[in-house]
Write an enzyme that holds these catalytic residues in place. Sequence first.
Site: not given
Length: 437
Positions: A410, A414
């Site tokens: 992450h 995204d």
Amino acid sequence: MSTDVVMPQMGESIAEGTIVRWIKKVGDRVERDEPLFEISTDKVDAEIPSPAAGVVTEIKAKEGETVPVNSVVAIIGAAGAATAKAPAPSAPAAPPEPAEAAPAAPPPAPVVSASSPVRSTATAGPHTTGDQDEAQRLRSSPVVRKIAKEYNVDISQIQGTGISGRVTKNDILAFVGHETPQSMPPAGPSAVTGPATDRQAPAAKAGPTPGTTVPMTVMRKKIAEHMILSKKTSAHVHSVFEVNFGRVAKVREKKKDEYERAGGKLTYLSFIIKAAVDALRAVPVVNASVDGDSIAYHSDVNVGIAVALDWGLIVPVIKKADEKNLLGISRAVADLAARARAKQLKPDEVSGGTFTITNPGVFGALFGMPIINQPQVAILGIGAVEKRPVVVDDAIAIRPMAYLSLGYDHRIIDGAVADEFMSHLKRTLENWDEASA
């Protein structure tokens, strides 16, 4: 002219390797590419071929010693070259002479063990027990000899299926009745067969003896270190998509005989790899890696396929998978899986991966949440392909379904980007173009 033999780097993150055994000894002749010694790392256990033909003139590292990559571990000289002794532990001091000779004791009764084969006096021949031990040591690994000792088995009576007749763990387990080689699950996450419907569950493997404590293998220790490092390095998040494999199943059934005639094995895994490659091209950040404060977008798509073996987990890599068609990918998967089992992978075949696929579904798992293979930023997990009732055009139908999960970093990927990748993968598999197969 002499040739240095160095510890190879079996993967970009590997800094050292442990020498498990020397296949050749000082003074032995060796041909170019003939197995010279066996090493163990967190990526792979492999037999390392000789870089040149000649005679082993010197061995610089002992069995069991861990040395940095690119260290010289042996020297190959021309035929007739002077040899040096291999490193060996110092011999114990000789006991003092007794003051008075004691009566000779009768020889002890022979003991049947893995290191002392049973042979009648009529057929024993001139070999010494040491010769027997050495011959068996060369034909088996420490774990095989340990099992043989526990079950009082003579290794020389077992027909080995490994390289040069070497007795493997599967061979000895089959011999003592725990399992047969045919009952073993595929070598790796569907590396050969891919996810399958209506399959039998893999047979349970013989585990360690309850109540015992055994040290971790070199590979297991390194895997542990890298998995902990990965969790500390990447912000792990997972997305799971359900995929209808009905279209793929029809194409596979129609084309599999044609692929076998062409030297490939058309599996569900082959379709998944090809679809993943297309998705990686469409969403290139998933095929990237983090370099400090920068993102490296790789020009090649090199797909690693996690392969589970008796002694650990390795990830051979299909280089430039984006340049291969479905048949080329099928051939590459079968070849890498077979050579992984035989410990014949080359250093560059377990390095350079940009994306990894693993398949817990071969053991029946619906899906997995795999840990990212550093320095990559994503890993695809494949669940079991099973026939399930689903709604198709407002009617209930039976279709081969599977859950695919994406573990991603992450820090640079995204959720929307990860889902874009998975949506592309799902669309390709559910609407497979038969002309591309």
